[in-house]
Design an enzyme around this catalytic site. Structure first.
Site, PDB file in Angstrom:
ATOM      1  N   ARG A 445       0.849  -1.201   0.000  1.00 16.31           N
ATOM      2  CA  ARG A 445       0.000   0.000   0.000  1.00 16.31           C
ATOM      3  C   ARG A 445       0.886   1.254   0.000  1.00 16.31           C
ATOM      4  O   ARG A 445       0.578   2.239   0.636  1.00 16.31           O
ATOM      5  CB  ARG A 445      -0.917   0.003   1.232  1.00 16.31           C
ATOM      6  CG  ARG A 445      -2.280   0.641   0.965  1.00 16.31           C
ATOM      7  CD  ARG A 445      -3.062   0.905   2.234  1.00 16.31           C
ATOM      8  NE  ARG A 445      -4.427   1.329   1.924  1.00 16.31           N
ATOM      9  CZ  ARG A 445      -5.180   2.050   2.710  1.00 16.31           C
ATOM     10  NH1 ARG A 445      -4.749   2.438   3.889  1.00 16.31           N
ATOM     11  NH2 ARG A 445      -6.389   2.389   2.359  1.00 16.31           N
ATOM     12  N   TRP A 479      -7.488   2.900  15.504  1.00 14.10           N
ATOM     13  CA  TRP A 479      -6.067   2.559  15.375  1.00 14.10           C
ATOM     14  C   TRP A 479      -5.948   1.540  14.251  1.00 14.10           C
ATOM     15  O   TRP A 479      -6.267   0.373  14.433  1.00 14.10           O
ATOM     16  CB  TRP A 479      -5.552   1.997  16.701  1.00 14.10           C
ATOM     17  CG  TRP A 479      -4.134   1.534  16.683  1.00 14.10           C
ATOM     18  CD1 TRP A 479      -3.562   0.637  15.839  1.00 14.10           C
ATOM     19  CD2 TRP A 479      -3.090   1.944  17.576  1.00 14.10           C
ATOM     20  NE1 TRP A 479      -2.245   0.456  16.138  1.00 14.10           N
ATOM     21  CE2 TRP A 479      -1.925   1.248  17.209  1.00 14.10           C
ATOM     22  CE3 TRP A 479      -3.027   2.828  18.654  1.00 14.10           C
ATOM     23  CZ2 TRP A 479      -0.715   1.396  17.873  1.00 14.10           C
ATOM     24  CZ3 TRP A 479      -1.837   2.977  19.328  1.00 14.10           C
ATOM     25  CH2 TRP A 479      -0.683   2.271  18.930  1.00 14.10           C
ATOM     26  N   ASP A 480      -5.486   1.989  13.113  1.00 15.77           N
ATOM     27  CA  ASP A 480      -5.439   1.113  11.945  1.00 15.77           C
ATOM     28  C   ASP A 480      -4.008   0.608  11.709  1.00 15.77           C
ATOM     29  O   ASP A 480      -3.032   1.153  12.254  1.00 15.77           O
ATOM     30  CB  ASP A 480      -5.930   1.899  10.719  1.00 15.77           C
ATOM     31  CG  ASP A 480      -6.561   1.003   9.666  1.00 15.77           C
ATOM     32  OD1 ASP A 480      -6.346  -0.212   9.710  1.00 15.77           O
ATOM     33  OD2 ASP A 480      -7.264   1.534   8.786  1.00 15.77           O
ATOM     34  N   MET A 481      -3.874  -0.391  10.880  1.00 14.54           N
ATOM     35  CA  MET A 481      -2.570  -0.971  10.546  1.00 14.54           C
ATOM     36  C   MET A 481      -2.760  -1.740   9.254  1.00 14.54           C
ATOM     37  O   MET A 481      -3.463  -2.732   9.232  1.00 14.54           O
ATOM     38  CB  MET A 481      -2.171  -1.906  11.688  1.00 14.54           C
ATOM     39  CG  MET A 481      -0.729  -2.265  11.758  1.00 14.54           C
ATOM     40  SD  MET A 481      -0.212  -3.240  10.363  1.00 14.54           S
ATOM     41  CE  MET A 481       1.222  -3.960  10.995  1.00 14.54           C
ATOM     42  N   ASN A 482      -2.173  -1.222   8.169  1.00 13.64           N
ATOM     43  CA  ASN A 482      -2.621  -1.673   6.862  1.00 13.64           C
ATOM     44  C   ASN A 482      -1.639  -2.442   5.996  1.00 13.64           C
ATOM     45  O   ASN A 482      -1.670  -2.321   4.766  1.00 13.64           O
ATOM     46  CB  ASN A 482      -3.152  -0.466   6.086  1.00 13.64           C
ATOM     47  CG  ASN A 482      -4.566  -0.141   6.528  1.00 13.64           C
ATOM     48  OD1 ASN A 482      -5.388  -1.035   6.653  1.00 13.64           O
ATOM     49  ND2 ASN A 482      -4.843   1.120   6.793  1.00 13.64           N
ATOM     50  N   CYS A 528      -8.056  -1.909  14.347  1.00 15.31           N
ATOM     51  CA  CYS A 528      -8.358  -2.172  12.944  1.00 15.31           C
ATOM     52  C   CYS A 528      -7.052  -2.557  12.270  1.00 15.31           C
ATOM     53  O   CYS A 528      -5.987  -2.030  12.596  1.00 15.31           O
ATOM     54  CB  CYS A 528      -8.919  -0.898  12.309  1.00 15.31           C
ATOM     55  SG  CYS A 528      -9.276  -1.051  10.553  1.00 15.31           S
ATOM     56  N   SER A 529      -7.125  -3.487  11.347  1.00 14.01           N
ATOM     57  CA  SER A 529      -5.961  -3.754  10.524  1.00 14.01           C
ATOM     58  C   SER A 529      -6.509  -4.191   9.171  1.00 14.01           C
ATOM     59  O   SER A 529      -6.785  -5.380   8.962  1.00 14.01           O
ATOM     60  CB  SER A 529      -5.096  -4.849  11.150  1.00 14.01           C
ATOM     61  OG  SER A 529      -4.018  -5.146  10.291  1.00 14.01           O
ATOM     62  N   GLY A 531      -9.473  -3.792   8.361  1.00 21.45           N
ATOM     63  CA  GLY A 531     -10.595  -4.550   8.913  1.00 21.45           C
ATOM     64  C   GLY A 531     -10.077  -5.456  10.007  1.00 21.45           C
ATOM     65  O   GLY A 531      -9.426  -5.009  10.945  1.00 21.45           O
ATOM     66  N   ASP A 536      -7.766 -10.080  17.776  1.00 15.62           N
ATOM     67  CA  ASP A 536      -7.308 -11.120  18.693  1.00 15.62           C
ATOM     68  C   ASP A 536      -7.470 -10.648  20.131  1.00 15.62           C
ATOM     69  O   ASP A 536      -7.671  -9.466  20.390  1.00 15.62           O
ATOM     70  CB  ASP A 536      -5.848 -11.491  18.383  1.00 15.62           C
ATOM     71  CG  ASP A 536      -4.931 -10.282  18.401  1.00 15.62           C
ATOM     72  OD1 ASP A 536      -4.758  -9.691  19.474  1.00 15.62           O
ATOM     73  OD2 ASP A 536      -4.385  -9.913  17.331  1.00 15.62           O
ATOM     74  N   GLU A 616     -35.558   5.455   3.691  1.00 14.80           N
ATOM     75  CA  GLU A 616     -34.369   4.915   4.371  1.00 14.80           C
ATOM     76  C   GLU A 616     -34.014   5.746   5.611  1.00 14.80           C
ATOM     77  O   GLU A 616     -33.579   5.209   6.625  1.00 14.80           O
ATOM     78  CB  GLU A 616     -33.179   4.881   3.403  1.00 14.80           C
ATOM     79  CG  GLU A 616     -33.264   3.748   2.395  1.00 14.80           C
ATOM     80  CD  GLU A 616     -32.212   3.830   1.285  1.00 14.80           C
ATOM     81  OE1 GLU A 616     -31.898   2.782   0.711  1.00 14.80           O
ATOM     82  OE2 GLU A 616     -31.724   4.954   0.999  1.00 14.80           O
TER      83      GLU A 616
HETATM   84  C1  GLA Z   1      -8.238   0.394   6.188  1.00 14.96           C
HETATM   85  C2  GLA Z   1      -9.408   0.316   7.134  1.00 14.96           C
HETATM   86  C3  GLA Z   1     -10.593   1.062   6.549  1.00 14.96           C
HETATM   87  C4  GLA Z   1     -10.203   2.493   6.304  1.00 14.96           C
HETATM   88  C5  GLA Z   1      -8.979   2.552   5.402  1.00 14.96           C
HETATM   89  C6  GLA Z   1      -8.446   3.963   5.280  1.00 14.96           C
HETATM   90  O1  GLA Z   1      -8.478  -0.335   5.036  1.00 14.96           O
HETATM   91  O2  GLA Z   1      -9.738  -0.996   7.428  1.00 14.96           O
HETATM   92  O3  GLA Z   1     -11.692   0.991   7.422  1.00 14.96           O
HETATM   93  O4  GLA Z   1      -9.949   3.129   7.517  1.00 14.96           O
HETATM   94  O5  GLA Z   1      -7.930   1.739   5.873  1.00 14.96           O
HETATM   95  O6  GLA Z   1      -7.328   4.040   4.505  1.00 14.96           O
END
Ligand code: GLA
Length: 731
Positions: A445, A479-482, A528-529, A531, A536, A616
């Protein structure tokens, strides 16, 4: 309750419904005797001895050809004394390069309360709730001391395990492998239920017979991963949702790991679970005087099938793993702008979304990726955790204030562990990322990972985050990790310690999380990573909820949330209603179905409310009211899987029943549509058989047994992907 019989050497751990037993035999070898439903005697009569070909004997017992570690059930198997099965522990003696070990019991201690681990997540319990057993083993040649730790939570039917290694010798040792636990079984046929997947399709169920040949799952990626979850179930061959013996095994760790199971030459089964290093090899140097803690393993046994096992793990994770103010407080219903805008927003557009959301009843606005540095897409800017005022048209302080003034709280996305090469941070500190000096790093990425094995880097990131949190009113952090980690090389470590980088990285992540939750105890952190790539029990110790998957399609989510539910409580499952056609699958599902599926989680929205129809919008308001009404039932009730999306092709159904069984909500989603359709039924569970329940939606009343055993008919000819809910109240 832990008992140690000094005469026989037998140690018995009893919980409400289970017994775990081991024995320090007359030679000081720690045998595993039993783990399963409660028994009232010791199981030492099950151990048999025979002269086995090609299974060696320890030297001091060499005249007894029937005593071999290769054939006995062992509590913590180690390599070097004649056990050729998969070991839990491999130690290299750096004095001579040898791999031998001979661990004998030297001490047994029982104490009140629960042990803790240095720098690692570990479940917790009050003095009257938990006990600790510590069994010390020693190797006289290397001076290695191994303390096997057991946390006993009698009321939860949970036993945790971890291991402390100390080098009490004079020469350095290298830990090649140090699993958290092993379980040996003398006989029987077992299945290993594990949860595999990929980005946007996590935790699919895989049910395999354990046979000859090693069955092994794990991660090489430096994170627990989308590919295999560090939770497995060891089940008796006949076990199903309602009957049969099974053991849940949670490795409370967020990095590379391995869980493997094997039937050996004598048809005995061994399961080993623990962290692993790079490509399985942990190369951790243990100098004289140093110690090393393994991550914890959480074990729970159910004699009553998988549903009961899940109830145990759910309640344990909710009460003894998840911490902080959001352990009990109601989590806010949020709206996240990611799928609504991606990178295309300014402050006013965000405020408009928030305004709309507020009018619909939403409580928290989360600003996702793209608010910082020079970040117009996912190629640049990571690491520059300074707001992009040019893009927003305002400061973060102003944005958060205006959102707060609308009556919403404000949350923000971060990816603290990563850096883009095109960033000021990378230009200033290229040495802060993980990379091997002699070769270019792997890109993913378009980003590199920071060297969290290095204290200075963790401190640097901490200061940047503090600067933001202290200057805006932020009540939630995503807190994401991609990406998967690679290039495990740290400038901070000498060449003989590079094998430690992948575990030290995880310790760095835990350290930063711990410091943040101490400083901002009222901030909710959602892990989050990409998703659910780091979903864990280790992360749940710091982040009470985790974004379950980047896949928000309601039908795929039925599978993902089904798999997740075996080991993890609903309170942990981040789930949102998103727009259709769904951005990941292109599928169109009814708004009501999306709501039903997202409500079986933390619940929120990930769409632009301005794009909703009037109908909706009304449905959204009703969903929110419904969710608030059902919150306690969903959050604290017992979760029942009524069907499996793998075998029941027509329908997916699940339900929640309150602990007092007075209320319940049944959910069903139709998976298939056919001409001249058949009638469909479901069989609810967990109700009081002879009590009468009123069904809110149909205004009918039926006894619990009529519903559970005779069944509940679904409306005829439900449309494709149509969802339905029934709310039951005791009359
Ligand atoms: C990841 C997260 C998403 C979003 C994107 C943003 O994929 O899982 O929910 O936050 O990054 O770049």
């Amino acid at each position: 309750m832990i008992k140690h019989d000094k005469k026989t050497g037998i140690i018995t751990i009893n919980t409400k419904n289970t017994t775990y037993q081991m024995q320090a035999d007359t030679h000081g070898i720690l045998l595993h005797l039993y783990y399963g439903r409660k028994i009232h005697f010791d199981a030492s009569h099950t151990i048999q001895y025979a002269d086995r070909g090609f299974s060696g004997n320890p030297y001091d017992l060499g005249s007894d050809r029937t005593y071999s570690l290769d054939a006995l059930p062992l509590e913590y198997p180690f390599y070097g004394e004649g056990d050729y099965r998969n070991p839990a522990l491999i130690i290299k003696n750096e004095k001579d390069g040898s791999l031998g070990l001979d661990l004998r019991v030297s001490d047994i201690e029982i104490s009140k309360g629960k042990y803790s681990l240095k720098g690692l997540p570990a479940s917790y319990g009050a003095e009257n709730e938990a006990e600790t057993l510590s069994v010390t083993l020693k190797d006289s040649i290397t001076g290695l001391t191994v303390r096997l730790l057991y946390g006993v939570f009698e009321g939860y039917d949970v036993i945790t395990r971890a291991v402390k290694l100390t080098n009490e010798g004079t020469a350095p040792l290298t830990i090649k492998k140090a699993a958290s636990a092993a379980l040996d079984f003398l006989y029987g046929d077992y299945r290993l239920i594990s949860f595999y997947g990929r980005h946007a399709m996590e935790r699919n169920l895989c049910d395999s017979l354990i046979s000859h040949g090693r069955l092994s799952i794990g991660s090489n990626r430096g994170t627990s991963s989308h590919q295999y979850n560090p939770f497995v179930i060891l089940a008796d061959s006949g076990t199903n949702e309602d009957f049969g013996g099974c053991i849940g095994v949670h490795l409370m760790y967020s990095g590379s790991f391995e869980i493997s199971a094997e039937k050996d030459q004598y048809d005995q089964t061994r399961l080993v679970a623990g962290l692993s290093g790079i490509c399985g090899e942990l190369d951790w140097l243990l100098q004289p005087g140093e110690d090393f803690d393994t991550p914890e393993v959480i074990l729970t046994y159910s004699k009553d099938g998988l549903t009961h096992l899940s109830h145990n793990t759910h309640s344990f994770i909710n009460n003894c793993v998840i911490r902080g103010s959001f352990k009990d407080k109601r989590r806010p219903i949020l709206i996240n702008n990611w799928e609504a805008t991606y990178f295309d927003f300014d402050g006013e557009r965000l405020i408009n979304i928030a305004k709309d959301a507020k009018n619909l009843g939403i409580e928290l606005f989360v600003l996702d990726d793209g608010w910082f540095g020079k970040r117009e897409d996912d190629n640049t800017g990571l690491g520059d955790w300074k707001v992009n005022t040019g893009k927003l048209g305002m400061t973060l302080g102003e944005l958060s204030r205006r959102i707060n003034e609308l009556g919403l709280s404000f949350g923000l996305w971060f990816e603290p562990e990563a850096v883009s090469e095109d960033s000021d941070m990378y230009r200033a500190h290229p040495e802060y990322c993980l990379r091997i000096p002699s070769r270019p790093p792997v890109r993913a990425r378009y980003q590199l990972m920071l060297d969290f094995a290095r204290q200075e880097v963790v401190d640097f990131v901490y200061e940047m985050l503090v600067d933001i949190f202290d200057n805006a009113n932020i009540s939630y952090m995503k807190w994401d990790m991609n990406r998967s980690l690679s290039d495990f090389y740290s400038d901070a470590l000498s060449k003989d310690r590079q094998g430690e980088v992948s575990h030290r990285y995880v310790l760095g992540v835990y350290d930063l999380l711990e410091r943040l939750i101490k400083r901002y105890p009222d901030m909710l952190i959602e892990g989050c990573s990409g998703g659910g790539g780091r979903f864990d029990a280790g992360m749940l110790y710091y982040t009470p909820q985790v974004w379950c998957s980047d896949n928000t399609d309601a039908i795929d989510r039925l599978f993902i949330q089904y798999g997740t539910s075996f080991g993890y409580p609903i309170s942990a499952v981040g789930s949102h209603v998103s727009a259709v056609p769904n951005h990941q699958t292109g599928r169109t599902t009814p708004f009501n179905t999306r709501g039903i599926v997202a409500m079986s989680g933390t619940f929120g929205y990930e769409l632009d409310p301005a794009k909703l129809t009037d109908e909706e919008r009304e449905a959204l308001k009703t969903q929110i009211e419904r969710f608030k009404k059902d919150y306690d039932l969903i959050r604290h009730g017992d979760y029942y899987r009524l069907t499996s999306p793998y075998s029941d092709k027509e329908l997916c159904a699940w339900m929640f029943v309150s602990k007092d069984k007075k209320t319940a909500v049944i959910n069903a989603v139709s998976l298939n549509n056919h001409g001249n359709p058949v009638f469909k039924y479901i069989n609810p569970k967990g109700l009081i058989p002879d009590a009468v329940y009123h069904i809110e939606e149909s205004d009918e009343a039926y006894p619990g047994d009529a519903l559970m055993y005779a069944g509940l008919p679904l409306p005829y000819a439900l449309g494709e992907y149509e969802g339905i809910q029934w709310h039951l109240n005791l009359t």
